[in-house]
Write a protein that holds these residues in place. Structure first.
Motif, PDB file in Angstrom:
ATOM      1  N   GLY A   1      21.790   2.103  25.042  1.00  0.00           N
ATOM      2  CA  GLY A   1      21.638   1.624  23.678  1.00  0.00           C
ATOM      3  C   GLY A   1      20.837   2.573  22.812  1.00  0.00           C
ATOM      4  N   VAL A   2      20.118   2.003  21.869  1.00  0.00           N
ATOM      5  CA  VAL A   2      19.365   2.766  20.870  1.00  0.00           C
ATOM      6  C   VAL A   2      17.979   2.146  20.721  1.00  0.00           C
ATOM      7  N   VAL A   3      16.971   3.006  20.696  1.00  0.00           N
ATOM      8  CA  VAL A   3      15.616   2.577  20.355  1.00  0.00           C
ATOM      9  C   VAL A   3      15.375   2.934  18.892  1.00  0.00           C
ATOM     10  N   ILE A   4      14.938   1.958  18.127  1.00  0.00           N
ATOM     11  CA  ILE A   4      14.655   2.178  16.704  1.00  0.00           C
ATOM     12  C   ILE A   4      13.159   1.947  16.480  1.00  0.00           C
ATOM     13  N   GLY A   5      12.512   2.958  15.959  1.00  0.00           N
ATOM     14  CA  GLY A   5      11.089   2.864  15.662  1.00  0.00           C
ATOM     15  C   GLY A   5      10.851   2.779  14.172  1.00  0.00           C
ATOM     16  N   ILE A   6       9.894   1.954  13.794  1.00  0.00           N
ATOM     17  CA  ILE A   6       9.526   1.791  12.385  1.00  0.00           C
ATOM     18  C   ILE A   6       8.016   1.975  12.255  1.00  0.00           C
ATOM     19  N   GLY A   7       7.620   2.823  11.329  1.00  0.00           N
ATOM     20  CA  GLY A   7       6.209   2.962  10.973  1.00  0.00           C
ATOM     21  C   GLY A   7       6.041   2.573   9.520  1.00  0.00           C
ATOM     22  N   LEU A   8       5.103   1.679   9.244  1.00  0.00           N
ATOM     23  CA  LEU A   8       4.914   1.174   7.887  1.00  0.00           C
ATOM     24  C   LEU A   8       3.431   1.129   7.562  1.00  0.00           C
ATOM     25  N   ASN A   9       3.008   1.880   6.542  1.00  0.00           N
ATOM     26  CA  ASN A   9       1.622   1.850   6.100  1.00  0.00           C
ATOM     27  C   ASN A   9       1.364   0.564   5.323  1.00  0.00           C
ATOM     28  N   VAL A  10       0.416  -0.229   5.788  1.00  0.00           N
ATOM     29  CA  VAL A  10       0.139  -1.509   5.139  1.00  0.00           C
ATOM     30  C   VAL A  10      -1.152  -1.455   4.327  1.00  0.00           C
ATOM     31  N   THR A  11      -2.293  -1.200   4.984  1.00  0.00           N
ATOM     32  CA  THR A  11      -3.575  -1.231   4.277  1.00  0.00           C
ATOM     33  C   THR A  11      -4.215   0.145   4.155  1.00  0.00           C
ATOM     34  N   LEU A  12      -3.445   1.194   4.340  1.00  0.00           N
ATOM     35  CA  LEU A  12      -3.992   2.546   4.235  1.00  0.00           C
ATOM     36  C   LEU A  12      -4.630   2.743   2.863  1.00  0.00           C
ATOM     37  N   ARG A  13      -5.856   3.246   2.847  1.00  0.00           N
ATOM     38  CA  ARG A  13      -6.590   3.476   1.608  1.00  0.00           C
ATOM     39  C   ARG A  13      -6.334   4.894   1.111  1.00  0.00           C
ATOM     40  N   ALA A  14      -6.669   5.124  -0.162  1.00  0.00           N
ATOM     41  CA  ALA A  14      -6.360   6.421  -0.771  1.00  0.00           C
ATOM     42  C   ALA A  14      -6.962   7.576   0.019  1.00  0.00           C
ATOM     43  N   GLY A  15      -8.195   7.404   0.483  1.00  0.00           N
ATOM     44  CA  GLY A  15      -8.862   8.471   1.222  1.00  0.00           C
ATOM     45  C   GLY A  15      -8.331   8.667   2.626  1.00  0.00           C
ATOM     46  N   GLU A  16      -7.468   7.778   3.086  1.00  0.00           N
ATOM     47  CA  GLU A  16      -6.916   7.870   4.441  1.00  0.00           C
ATOM     48  C   GLU A  16      -5.494   8.420   4.468  1.00  0.00           C
ATOM     49  N   LEU A  17      -4.935   8.696   3.294  1.00  0.00           N
ATOM     50  CA  LEU A  17      -3.554   9.166   3.247  1.00  0.00           C
ATOM     51  C   LEU A  17      -3.438  10.515   3.939  1.00  0.00           C
ATOM     52  N   PRO A  18      -2.456  10.672   4.818  1.00  0.00           N
ATOM     53  CA  PRO A  18      -2.320  11.940   5.543  1.00  0.00           C
ATOM     54  C   PRO A  18      -1.870  13.088   4.657  1.00  0.00           C
TER      55      PRO A  18
ATOM     56  N   PRO B   1      -0.599  13.943   0.237  1.00  0.00           N
ATOM     57  CA  PRO B   1      -0.616  13.370  -1.115  1.00  0.00           C
ATOM     58  C   PRO B   1       0.589  12.499  -1.427  1.00  0.00           C
ATOM     59  N   GLY B   2       1.735  12.774  -0.843  1.00  0.00           N
ATOM     60  CA  GLY B   2       2.934  11.998  -1.153  1.00  0.00           C
ATOM     61  C   GLY B   2       3.068  10.707  -0.380  1.00  0.00           C
ATOM     62  N   ALA B   3       2.066  10.361   0.422  1.00  0.00           N
ATOM     63  CA  ALA B   3       2.113   9.120   1.195  1.00  0.00           C
ATOM     64  C   ALA B   3       1.613   7.952   0.359  1.00  0.00           C
ATOM     65  N   GLY B   4       1.913   6.745   0.806  1.00  0.00           N
ATOM     66  CA  GLY B   4       1.464   5.542   0.132  1.00  0.00           C
ATOM     67  C   GLY B   4       1.336   4.413   1.121  1.00  0.00           C
ATOM     68  N   SER B   5       1.011   3.250   0.629  1.00  0.00           N
ATOM     69  CA  SER B   5       0.896   2.059   1.473  1.00  0.00           C
ATOM     70  C   SER B   5       1.215   0.836   0.631  1.00  0.00           C
ATOM     71  N   LEU B   6       1.443  -0.270   1.310  1.00  0.00           N
ATOM     72  CA  LEU B   6       1.712  -1.512   0.583  1.00  0.00           C
ATOM     73  C   LEU B   6       0.507  -1.917  -0.257  1.00  0.00           C
ATOM     74  N   ALA B   7      -0.697  -1.755   0.306  1.00  0.00           N
ATOM     75  CA  ALA B   7      -1.899  -2.140  -0.443  1.00  0.00           C
ATOM     76  C   ALA B   7      -2.042  -1.313  -1.716  1.00  0.00           C
ATOM     77  N   LEU B   8      -1.821  -0.008  -1.618  1.00  0.00           N
ATOM     78  CA  LEU B   8      -1.952   0.847  -2.791  1.00  0.00           C
ATOM     79  C   LEU B   8      -0.866   0.555  -3.822  1.00  0.00           C
ATOM     80  N   ALA B   9       0.240  -0.029  -3.368  1.00  0.00           N
ATOM     81  CA  ALA B   9       1.323  -0.394  -4.288  1.00  0.00           C
ATOM     82  C   ALA B   9       1.139  -1.798  -4.861  1.00  0.00           C
ATOM     83  N   GLY B  10       0.006  -2.429  -4.565  1.00  0.00           N
ATOM     84  CA  GLY B  10      -0.299  -3.732  -5.153  1.00  0.00           C
ATOM     85  C   GLY B  10       0.267  -4.916  -4.411  1.00  0.00           C
ATOM     86  N   ALA B  11       0.409  -4.815  -3.093  1.00  0.00           N
ATOM     87  CA  ALA B  11       0.979  -5.909  -2.303  1.00  0.00           C
ATOM     88  C   ALA B  11       0.174  -7.189  -2.461  1.00  0.00           C
ATOM     89  N   LYS B  12       0.893  -8.308  -2.569  1.00  0.00           N
ATOM     90  CA  LYS B  12       0.211  -9.601  -2.656  1.00  0.00           C
ATOM     91  C   LYS B  12      -0.151 -10.119  -1.271  1.00  0.00           C
TER      92      LYS B  12
END
Length: 295
Positions: free
Chosen positions: A167-184, A186-197
């Motif tokens: 079969g196939v292994v599918i991996g997902i990586g999703l930044n949720v609460t990553l803060r601005a100073g933790e971005l690997p 400059p073009g990275a983001g997170s749900l928190a930085l995008a204003g997630a409720k």
């Protein structure tokens, strides 16, 4: 590392540095509650393990698949030290700042249609995040999840599909609460930085896995025909790449410049060139797809 059996998962590792409760803004996932919610009779999901840390959930699950693994196994890590993206790019983030997980699928559809699986995972993830976290999302072909921070599109997630066993292994990586100073980068983001409720990872993970199950069920019922199950339309509707002038960088220092005009029936990106030709490019043939202005 080999994932521990469920009874050894989700232990309290104490309040010291790196411990389970060391960052109260980032509580640990509740593996037992996730299993109760997702591992029900008739569900696609058959097993779900949460481990404190690993190199790569894709690598671990692929190793298990090589030895024989039931479809629907899910492996989640609170931290990855060697997470991978396409072309072996590294993916890293602080512990419990995101969702890092893989699942194993063995679709009974023609193998030539399996290339739709990472796109299916993208549609499922984007729709679940929009619905649960209240963040507008877009898909960058072939495997990135974008959010808008200010007036800038940034990558908040990525998807990696790899053949493993039958079969196939599918991996997902999703930044949720990553803060601005933790971005690997400059073009990275997170749900928190995008204003997630919502930044509680448990409901977000449940929503993503339920969305994958729903789309996968429709796709397999259509024998992998992405047009028949409307997966092709759904991906095109959410794809930020379409309608833009892009430069597709190909192996061998070759490049193709054109407007991204469609996603074809095989999941390939179709470029309209200045010569009036329409050229499909497959994810496996691509090194980078960039806006033409960045080329």
């Amino acid at each position: 590392m080999t994932p521990q059996p469920p009874e050894n998962q989700d232990k309290d590792h104490g309040g010291g540095a790196g411990g389970r409760w060391s960052d109260l803004d980032r509580p640990p996932l509740n593996g037992a509650a996730l299993r109760r919610a997702l591992l029900r009779s008739g569900s696609l999901w058959t097993a779900l393990d949460v481990v404190p840390s690993t190199g790569s959930t894709n690598t671990d699950l692929a190793a298990r698949a090589a030895e024989g693994l039931a479809e629907g196994a899910v492996l989640v890590a609170e931290e990855q030290s060697a997470g991978r993206g396409r072309l072996d790019r590294r993916w890293s983030a602080p512990p419990r700042s995101g969702l890092f997980f893989s699942f194993y699928l063995a679709p009974r559809v023609p193998p030539e249609r399996w290339g739709w699986l990472p796109l299916l995972a993208g549609v499922a993830t984007a729709s679940a995040v929009a619905r649960t976290a209240g963040v507008d999302t877009a898909l960058k072909w072939p495997n990135d999840l974008l959010v808008t921070i200010g007036d800038e599109e940034r990558k908040a997630g990525g998807i990696l599909a790899e053949r493993a066993g039958d079969g196939v292994v599918i991996g997902i990586g999703l930044n949720v609460t990553l803060r601005a100073g933790e971005l690997p980068v400059p073009g990275a983001g997170s749900l928190a930085l995008a204003g997630a409720k919502v930044t509680d990872r448990d409901p977000v993970l449940r929503a993503v896995l339920r969305s994958v199950e729903d789309w996968y069920g429709q796709w397999t019922a259509a024998d992998g025909d992405a047009a028949a199950c409307r997966l092709q339309d759904a991906y095109a509707a959410g794809c930020a790449t379409l309608g833009r002038s892009v430069r597709a960088e190909l192996p061998g220092d070759r490049a193709l410049l054109g407007e991204a005009v469609a996603i074809d029936g095989d999941g390939r990106l179709v470029l309209a060139t200045k010569e009036g030709m329409q050229r499909p490019v497959a994810a496996g043939d691509i090194v980078h797809v960039r806006p033409a202005a960045e080329a």
